[in-house]
Scaffold this active site. Structure first.
Site, PDB file in Angstrom:
ATOM      1  N   GLU A 192       0.804  -1.226   0.000  1.00  0.00           N
ATOM      2  CA  GLU A 192       0.000   0.000   0.000  1.00  0.00           C
ATOM      3  C   GLU A 192       0.835   1.275   0.000  1.00  0.00           C
ATOM      4  O   GLU A 192       0.725   2.110   0.913  1.00  0.00           O
ATOM      5  CB  GLU A 192      -0.984  -0.014   1.179  1.00  0.00           C
ATOM      6  CG  GLU A 192      -2.058  -1.081   1.009  1.00  0.00           C
ATOM      7  CD  GLU A 192      -3.207  -0.944   1.996  1.00  0.00           C
ATOM      8  OE1 GLU A 192      -3.047  -0.246   3.014  1.00  0.00           O
ATOM      9  OE2 GLU A 192      -4.271  -1.544   1.733  1.00  0.00           O
ATOM     10  N   GLU A 292      -5.627  -7.578  -1.261  1.00  0.00           N
ATOM     11  CA  GLU A 292      -6.447  -7.404  -0.062  1.00  0.00           C
ATOM     12  C   GLU A 292      -7.865  -7.008  -0.460  1.00  0.00           C
ATOM     13  O   GLU A 292      -8.056  -6.186  -1.359  1.00  0.00           O
ATOM     14  CB  GLU A 292      -5.875  -6.311   0.857  1.00  0.00           C
ATOM     15  CG  GLU A 292      -4.570  -6.671   1.526  1.00  0.00           C
ATOM     16  CD  GLU A 292      -4.123  -5.599   2.521  1.00  0.00           C
ATOM     17  OE1 GLU A 292      -4.978  -4.824   2.997  1.00  0.00           O
ATOM     18  OE2 GLU A 292      -2.913  -5.533   2.797  1.00  0.00           O
TER      19      GLU A 292
END
Length: 481
Positions: A192, A292
């Site tokens: 991320e 995710e």
């Protein structure tokens, strides 16, 4: 059982084995162990301050003992057997750079980091489970959130090239260690990323790819998009043998937002969100891995510390909607034949396939504190939608809006977070949560090593509960050709 006969590679939009047969990777992330996140295990603050606060109470010897046992119990052979029995073939293992080097000695790689990873990889391999190695926290923080183990709201990793050099050197050592190891599906260089300038991420990927390839020319690289794995528009020419990694959370699966009800317009929105994220990958003929996704769930049993007003019937009904949303997402992924990794495998009852029992020593000790965190909104993932003092934060946000010219309201990165979200992130999820970590640490005071061992055993799968309906949906999808 998977036979690790060859290292996986990419072929157009597919991941394939040496025979050219497509391998669709399906599994979960092992958040909460080698990279600790407060909502997963119930602590407060970020990982480093959490461990430091416990060490101030317990001393170093007992603290090391506790975490050694915790890491061992979090992913055992019994976990791998259960996981593989669901048809899941890949485990994403997030880890913190601090397992491999200290900030005051960045050039010294600690063998203990490899020992922790190797133990998990070995347990996966026994049951035919591939591993994706995911560097989840880097020096300076790769994004503006606490889960990159940073107590500030700036991503300094992109500012200081020295931090980037340290991570590249770490990946060189990892490549040396796992070169030629077919059990490893690939490397996820940074989780991320959130670079406000949008260009420094790709420059880093070019550099880390070159460094890794000089050692290990074979393993796949899973490259997260910018702004929390959602934006690939500033990527350059695709690097060889890489997969683009999206994260595809949907607000329908979180409290405080419109809930999923199976409406066609909701399905359309889920599909549009997904297609927007994979557009660049499709145009570049690059495989996609959803690293995710997944909703959070309301408790379906009464946990220690739960408020007297809790309604299990209402929670069950809410969760049905969230399971249905998950099923809708899985259908979208099957349409595109992509690989996926749901977040997360094991936790204290928020998202996990496996959850700590309400009757465990863990919940008996920390249940009231976990509920306090939810009530205060000290972490976004596990907060009650009507968290205490929400009116205070709303009023503060209105004050900011009044004093800040409207043209600047979206200047803070990422712009999709409004002023109130920026305020609550810093004040509740960083500052308040950091204060609460000292209260949490006090629960360890006076504990003996046998007591610490029993506490850590709360995360043994034999002592945990399973989220059966979630696991049913995942198993059905995993076994769908």
């Amino acid at each position: 059982m998977t036979v690790f006969s060859s290292i996986l590679k990419t072929d157009g939009t597919k991941i394939v084995d040496a025979s050219g047969k497509q391998v669709v990777l399906k599994g979960a992330g092992l958040g909460g162990a080698l990279n600790m996140e407060n909502f997963i295990t119930g602590y407060s603050g970020h990982e480093t301050e959490h461990k430091k606060a416990i060490e101030e109470v317990l001393g170093k010897k007992k603290t090391d003992y506790f975490f050694d046992r915790f890491y061992d119990y979090f992913w055992t052979e019994a976990d791998a057997e259960f996981y593989a029995g669901m048809g899941l073939n890949t485990l994403r293992i997030p880890f913190n750079y601090r397992h491999f080097f200290d900030d005051d000695a960045p050039g010294v790689i600690k063998p203990s980091g490899f020992a922790l990873l190797d133990r998990m990889v070995d347990r996966c391999a026994k049951y035919g489970i591939y591993v994706v190695l995911d560097l989840h926290a880097v020096p300076g923080g790769q994004n503006q959130d606490w889960h990159s183990d940073s107590a500030i709201h700036q991503a300094l990793f992109w500012v200081h090239r020295d931090f980037q050099d340290r991570v590249i050197n770490l990946w060189v050592e990892i490549a040396k260690h796992y070169k030629g190891d077919a059990r490893i599906a690939g490397y996820n260089p940074v989780n991320e990323p959130a670079d406000p300038e949008h260009t420094r991420l790709w420059d880093f990927y070019v550099r880390v790819e070159k460094a890794i390839r000089e050692i290990d020319p074979d393993h796949i690289l899973f490259l997260d998009g910018n702004t929390y794995a959602g934006d690939f528009t500033h990527f350059g020419k695709p690097l060889p043998n890489t997969v683009y990694a999206i994260h595809d959370y949907a607000l329908y699966g979180f409290p405080g937002f419109e809930q999923y009800a199976g409406k066609s317009e909701q399905d359309d929105k889920l599909r549009r969100q997904f297609l927007r994220k994979v557009k660049v990958a499709n145009e570049a003929n690059v495989p996609v891995w959803n690293g995710e996704f997944g909703p959070v769930y309301e408790p379906e049993v009464v946990y220690p510390g739960a408020p007297a007003t809790i309604s299990i019937e209402e929670n069950v009904a809410t969760n049905v909607g969230r399971y249905n949303m998950l099923a809708a997402q899985l259908r979208i992924y099957r349409e595109s034949n992509i690989s996926w990794s749901i977040w997360t495998y094991k936790d204290v009852g928020i998202q996990g396939l496996v959850t700590v029992s309400p009757n465990s020593p863990w919940y008996k000790k920390f249940g009231d504190f976990i509920e306090k965190k939810k009530r205060l909104g000290a972490d976004f993932w596990g907060a009650h939608p009507d968290a205490d003092a929400d009116a205070l934060y709303t009023a503060l946000a209105e004050h900011f809006k009044k004093e800040i010219p409207e043209q600047f309201h979206k200047k803070m990165y990422p712009p999709l977070w409004d002023i109130k979200r920026q305020i609550t992130r810093v004040s509740r999820e960083i500052v308040l949560s950091s204060y609460l970590c000292y209260e949490y640490a006090e629960f360890f005071r006076g504990m003996t090593e046998p007591e610490l061992d029993e506490l850590a055993k709360s995360f043994c799968i034999e002592n945990c509960d399973k989220r059966h309906l979630l696991n049913k949906y995942l198993e059905e999808d995993a076994r769908t050709a």
